[in-house]
Design a protein around this motif. Structure first.
Motif, PDB file in Angstrom:
ATOM      1  N   ASP A 404       0.462  -1.445   0.537  1.00 36.22           N
ATOM      2  CA  ASP A 404       0.140  -0.253   0.176  1.00 36.22           C
ATOM      3  C   ASP A 404       0.723   0.660  -0.204  1.00 36.22           C
ATOM      4  O   ASP A 404       2.569   1.398   0.810  1.00 36.22           O
ATOM      5  N   GLU A 407      -1.505   7.753   0.797  1.00 31.72           N
ATOM      6  CA  GLU A 407      -1.900   8.517   0.218  1.00 31.72           C
ATOM      7  C   GLU A 407      -1.421  10.584   0.094  1.00 31.72           C
ATOM      8  O   GLU A 407      -0.490  10.315   0.698  1.00 31.72           O
ATOM      9  N   GLY A 431      -2.099   2.101 -12.184  1.00 32.00           N
ATOM     10  CA  GLY A 431      -2.868   1.789 -12.116  1.00 32.00           C
ATOM     11  C   GLY A 431      -3.377   1.457 -10.203  1.00 32.00           C
ATOM     12  O   GLY A 431      -4.638   1.358  -9.534  1.00 32.00           O
ATOM     13  N   GLN A 432      -1.654   1.355 -10.026  1.00 27.79           N
ATOM     14  CA  GLN A 432      -1.893   1.413  -8.144  1.00 27.79           C
ATOM     15  C   GLN A 432      -2.005   2.572  -7.557  1.00 27.79           C
ATOM     16  O   GLN A 432      -1.745   3.719  -7.808  1.00 27.79           O
ATOM     17  N   LYS A 433      -3.062   2.619  -7.102  1.00 29.32           N
ATOM     18  CA  LYS A 433      -3.345   3.012  -5.835  1.00 29.32           C
ATOM     19  C   LYS A 433      -2.755   3.753  -5.137  1.00 29.32           C
ATOM     20  O   LYS A 433      -1.533   4.212  -4.291  1.00 29.32           O
ATOM     21  N   PHE A 434      -2.768   5.312  -5.093  1.00 25.47           N
ATOM     22  CA  PHE A 434      -1.652   6.396  -4.486  1.00 25.47           C
ATOM     23  C   PHE A 434      -0.457   6.093  -6.032  1.00 25.47           C
ATOM     24  O   PHE A 434       0.502   7.366  -5.241  1.00 25.47           O
ATOM     25  N   GLY A 435      -0.515   6.200  -6.921  1.00 17.94           N
ATOM     26  CA  GLY A 435       1.075   5.922  -7.282  1.00 17.94           C
ATOM     27  C   GLY A 435       1.037   6.574  -8.816  1.00 17.94           C
ATOM     28  O   GLY A 435       2.167   6.541  -9.210  1.00 17.94           O
ATOM     29  N   ILE A 436      -0.116   7.589  -9.134  1.00 20.08           N
ATOM     30  CA  ILE A 436      -0.151   8.533  -9.816  1.00 20.08           C
ATOM     31  C   ILE A 436       1.064   9.105 -10.268  1.00 20.08           C
ATOM     32  O   ILE A 436       1.294  10.297  -9.484  1.00 20.08           O
TER      33      ILE A 436
END
Length: 594
Positions: A404, A407, A431-436
């Motif tokens: 994870d 944030e 597509g990894q959450k908070f990986g933009i």
């Protein structure tokens, strides 16, 4: 040739060389395959050299196999047995025969031994035997069966190899091929009164060995490393890597795509790695020239990618089926601008396997392109190898973030290109959450946004290039240095390693103290590891297959000692022979003796 007496009439030998030649498309390759496969089953060590033309059919081709009871990694200087499908094969290759060597030739073309060649000729009705069985296609088995019988080797082993090669075509085809072997064997044994007494090989150890080309070892190494995608465009001598993985990767959920060109291949490979899938591509000099801009993109975006360059004769189309090592400068300096890059040069079948695995680890650890630089002889020359040890495989995905992520603050993106102490930034997959984050080929800030700030530019360049200061590679050089102070230090790369080893042994027997170093990491150059060996040698010989001494110049640039370095260059399309290196070094001896 080392020999021992077995019986009064028989000489047992520890090695010999065998060559078969004819017109391309006549089945020379398949004949050699069965002959060498049978020898491999008996436990012999083998080293093959394949001479072929850059056309599909026609033109002289030959395959040479060196057979030994001990490990070998070089082509033999001469030849014991030549199997000829035509007179051209004899005319072009008979000069290699030892005194009293043997020519097994198809009686159909009325073979003639050239003047000055002291060889024994065995005209065998190879084509006639084949045609009696229904088709001239069986002449390949007749030819190899005749020479196998002269060596006194067990026909049942040879027949087993025939069964495995032709079994898919049905029992009738297998039976006729075996019959062609039997008839030719019986004919030549009656002609000679039995096997050749002076060409009886010592029994092999019988141990299981691999007998593969370097390209297959690279393909297997890629699969073992977790590679699951290979986009590539066919080109000699790299195509076998793609052909191997076409069969293997689908078994592990992977795929191979034949692209429209090399530009598409490398950009797909970059995209695959950006998506988190270990991806590689492979080509040769002309293809790598097309890839250079995209390799720069991988360096700028710090995207891992593994690229295999199987060197061949250049420039342009050059000698596409011949040996050369002339891509060194291009692989190190080819891209415009400056990027981090690692260039590895394996020197054996085993290294092709293990270095491919290491290349994937290095690419992800340092987030940069890694080029695996082989040459045609290593890529396509079939060789014996010890079985690979899969327990040695370690997978290192570097700073890839799999858990994870924290944030993000409002209006902030993931710092994909964050400044760090070692220059390696945390990496995420799309597509990894908070990986933009942003990705671009222009200069960018830590979040990937385009930036032309002079301060940012310098920091980013330093960050990328500083990664090379931390590169650690297993065995950047291979050292065989028994002498604290050597008369000669011989240095090579790629497939020259085994040839130098053999030449070095001969020089030692003549009282010339010789050390040998194979350079396996070409960039970043291992100057600190190499310098001590340069310092304690009276003279240095750098052996390489190119016209401009590219490896020697790398050594001078990075480690110095230019006054000691002598260039031994060969760029006629053929690999080095042990005798050539031995002679060159012998003639150099007055330099250090003076």
């Amino acid at each position: 040739m080392s020999v021992t007496r077995q019986k009064e009439w028989t000489t047992v030998i520890s090695q010999l060389s065998w060559k078969i030649g004819g017109q391309q498309g006549e089945g020379v390759e398949s004949t050699d395959k069965i002959f060498s496969t049978a020898l491999n089953r008996l436990g012999y060590y083998l080293y093959g050299y394949r001479h072929f033309s850059s056309r599909i059919k026609g033109g002289h081709t030959n395959n040479k196999i060196r057979i030994s009871t001990k490990p070998i990694r070089a082509i033999s200087d001469d030849l014991d047995i030549l199997v000829a499908f035509d007179q051209e094969t004899i005319d072009l290759n008979a000069h290699e025969l030892r005194a009293n060597g043997v020519i097994v030739a198809d009686a159909k073309f009325n073979p003639v031994v050239p003047e000055g060649i002291h060889a024994r000729l065995f005209p065998v009705p190879i084509t006639a035997i084949a045609e009696e069985l229904g088709t001239s296609l069986f002449k390949n088995m007749a030819a190899s069966g005749a020479s196998w019988a002269l060596l006194g080797l067990p026909l049942e082993v040879f027949n087993k190899a025939v069964e495995e090669e032709f079994g898919r075509k049905g029992p009738a085809v297998v039976e006729k091929n075996i019959e062609a072997v039997r008839k030719a064997a019986e004919f030549v044994l009656e002609l000679n009164g039995g096997p050749l007494p002076e060409f009886q090989l010592e029994p092999a150890d019988g141990k299981q060995k691999l007998f593969i080309i370097g390209n297959d070892a690279i393909g297997l190494g890629a699969a073992a490393a977790g590679c699951r995608f290979m986009p590539a465009y066919p080109i000699t001598p790299a195509s076998e890597i793609m052909e191997y993985l076409i069969k293997v990767l689908p078994k592990f959920g992977g795929t191979v795509i034949q692209t429209e060109d090399e530009i598409a291949a490398v950009t797909m490979a970059i995209g695959g790695n950006y998506g988190g899938v270990r991806t590689m591509t492979a080509s040769a000099g002309p293809g790598l020239s097309l890839m250079m801009e995209a390799i720069g993109l991988a360096g700028m975006t710090e995207t891992p990618v593994v690229i295999v360059d199987t060197q061949r004769g250049g420039p342009s189309t050059g000698l596409p089926t011949k040996q050369e090592q002339s891509d060194v400068n291009a692989m190190i300096y080819g891209t415009h601008g400056e990027i981090p890059k690692i260039v590895l040069s394996p020197s054996s079948i085993e290294e092709c396997f293990y270095d491919t695995i290491e290349a994937f680890n290095l690419a992800e650890k340092y987030q940069c392109p890694v080029i695996l630089l082989t040459d045609l002889q290593l890529s396509l020359g079939k060789q014996s190898s010890e079985l690979f040890d899969y327990n040695k495989i370690v997978i290192d995905r570097g700073a890839l973030q799999t858990g994870d992520l924290p944030e993000l603050e409002a209006n902030k993106m993931f710092k994909r290109y964050e400044f760090t102490a070692d220059g390696v930034s945390p990496r995420v997959v799309p597509g990894q959450k908070f990986g933009i984050h942003h990705v671009t080929g222009v200069e960018h800030d830590q979040e990937g946004r385009p930036s032309e700030s002079t301060d940012n530019r310098k920091k980013m360049m330093d960050k990328r290039m500083d990664k090379m200061k931390h590169v650690k590679v297993n065995n950047p050089i291979l050292v065989d240095a028994p002498h604290d102070e050597a008369d000669l230090l011989i240095i090579g790369m790629g497939s020259t390693g085994g040839t130098i080893d053999e030449a070095r042994g001969r020089l030692e027997q003549q009282g010339i103290k010789t050390n040998h170093v194979t350079v396996r990491l070409l960039h970043p150059f291992p100057a600190a590891e190499l310098a001590p060996h340069l310092a304690k040698a009276k003279q240095v010989v750098v052996v390489e297959n190119n016209a401009t001494a590219q490896l020697a110049n790398l050594i001078k640039l990075n480690a110095g000692y230019a006054d000691k370095i002598n260039n031994m260059l060969k760029y006629n399309g053929n690999p080095f022979l042990p005798a050539e290196i031995t002679k060159y070094c012998q003639e150099l001896s007055p330099v250090w003796q003076h």
